[in-house]
Design a protein around this motif. Structure first.
Motif, mmCIF file in Angstrom:
data_model
loop_
_atom_site.group_PDB
_atom_site.id
_atom_site.type_symbol
_atom_site.label_atom_id
_atom_site.label_comp_id
_atom_site.label_asym_id
_atom_site.label_seq_id
_atom_site.Cartn_x
_atom_site.Cartn_y
_atom_site.Cartn_z
ATOM 1 N N HIS A 123 9.225 12.149 -13.518
ATOM 2 C CA HIS A 123 10.230 11.420 -13.099
ATOM 3 C C HIS A 123 9.916 9.637 -12.969
ATOM 4 O O HIS A 123 8.875 10.056 -13.011
ATOM 5 C CB HIS A 123 9.888 11.360 -10.668
ATOM 6 N N ASP A 125 10.746 7.765 -10.534
ATOM 7 C CA ASP A 125 10.488 6.904 -9.054
ATOM 8 C C ASP A 125 11.345 5.664 -8.825
ATOM 9 O O ASP A 125 10.305 5.139 -8.881
ATOM 10 C CB ASP A 125 8.671 6.909 -9.336
ATOM 11 N N GLY A 139 8.805 8.390 -4.396
ATOM 12 C CA GLY A 139 9.327 8.154 -5.360
ATOM 13 C C GLY A 139 10.546 6.991 -5.725
ATOM 14 O O GLY A 139 11.531 7.090 -6.247
ATOM 15 N N LEU A 176 15.123 13.559 -13.094
ATOM 16 C CA LEU A 176 15.487 11.927 -12.397
ATOM 17 C C LEU A 176 17.201 12.186 -11.848
ATOM 18 O O LEU A 176 17.996 12.536 -12.355
ATOM 19 C CB LEU A 176 16.038 11.393 -14.188
#
Length: 298
Positions: A123, A125, A139, A176
């Motif tokens: 990810h 984040d 996140g 994403l």
């Protein structure tokens, strides 16, 4: 060879699945001290930051989960990491969910003019309250470190931002959110998705990342989320995403970073033993640490 200081951050406030607070214990149980003792002059395990069992809160204005608690605990971690760096020791932080990176970077980056960050993660984040689908702060740590998001998160450590967008390399991305994609393009953040890793190979990706960061930084922080790896190799994570980096590719990446001698601090996050298979993911984290710190097969 130098000193290593280990600090556990058993925080699960940045997301909703219980168990990641036991990550530091699982990593220690997997033999971190025994694995690394030959690679350093001395190892100090400083124990864990006290998190306690706080009630879940949701900020009324931002809708962020556990906002004030995460900011408070991040300040504690930042102070400890700051003292570790001041003492000349290498800080190694054990998570906990990825929101702990807010505190780690706040403690580390004040010691560098241009800190670089390798974000080894499925990810980005890079969410804020406005773009997050969930309100989960795990996140958001990279966005907060860029100075984007709620001021309680961006101002941890008393300064902002912690890192410049041109000093970041994300490796392994494959999940994403739309707001993150826009931010990556607008800020010009360097990202190697799984497409690039498949196409170029991990050797080329790490060579490019090292060359890119060596040009512009005076230290590099590695933030490694175990969900960067494929769930087959790392099942004990809260947000698994299929099609990830392999066990061997990750060892190669760590070995190349060790050879380049660019990593000045590190954290390993999102190990969740409740979701794991016989502590497999924690053992993998320890093995990757061995490679990062210079362990060799021969």
């Amino acid at each position: 060879m130098k000193k290593l200081s280990i600090i556990g951050m058993p925080m699960d406030l940045g997301q909703m699945r219980r168990g990641v607070d036991m990550g530091p214990s699982a990593i220690r149980y997997a033999g971190i001290n025994e694995r690394l003792v030959r690679l350093f002059h001395s190892i100090e395990d400083m124990g864990d930051i006290t998190i306690g069992r706080p009630e879940v809160t949701i900020d009324k204005e931002s809708n962020l989960r556990n906002l004030e608690l995460i900011a408070e605990k991040s300040e504690l971690l930042a102070n400890v990491v700051n003292k570790i760096v001041e003492s000349g020791s290498f800080p190694l932080v054990l998570g906990g969910d990825h929101s702990i990176a807010i505190g780690t970077l706040a403690g580390v980056s004040r010691h560098y003019q241009n800190i670089g960050v390798i974000w080894y993660d499925a990810h980005g984040d890079l969410n804020t309250a406005e773009t997050s689908p969930s309100g989960n702060i795990h996140g958001m740590p990279l966005a907060a470190s860029l100075g984007l998001g709620h001021k309680l998160l961006t101002n941890v450590g008393g300064y902002c931002p912690k890192v410049k967008p041109e000093n970041i390399v994300i490796i392994g991305a494959r999940a994403l959110d739309e707001g993150e994609k826009i931010l990556i393009k607008n800020k010009g953040i360097k990202v190697y998705t799984m497409h690039e890793i498949d196409r170029l190979g991990m050797t080329k990706v790490i060579e490019e990342a090292i060359g890119y960061l060596k040009e512009r930084t005076d230290g590099v922080h590695l933030s490694l989320d175990l969900d960067s790896l494929d769930p087959h190799d790392a099942p004990g994570v809260g947000t698994p995403v299929t099609g990830g980096i392999s066990y061997r590719e990750s060892h190669l990446a760590m070995e190349m970073l060790a050879e380049a001698s660019i990593i000045t601090s590190a954290e390993f996050v999102e190990v969740n033993p409740i979701l794991d298979e016989r502590n497999k993911t924690a053992a993998l984290a320890v093995a990757l640490m061995g490679s990062l710190f210079g362990e060799k097969l021969l």
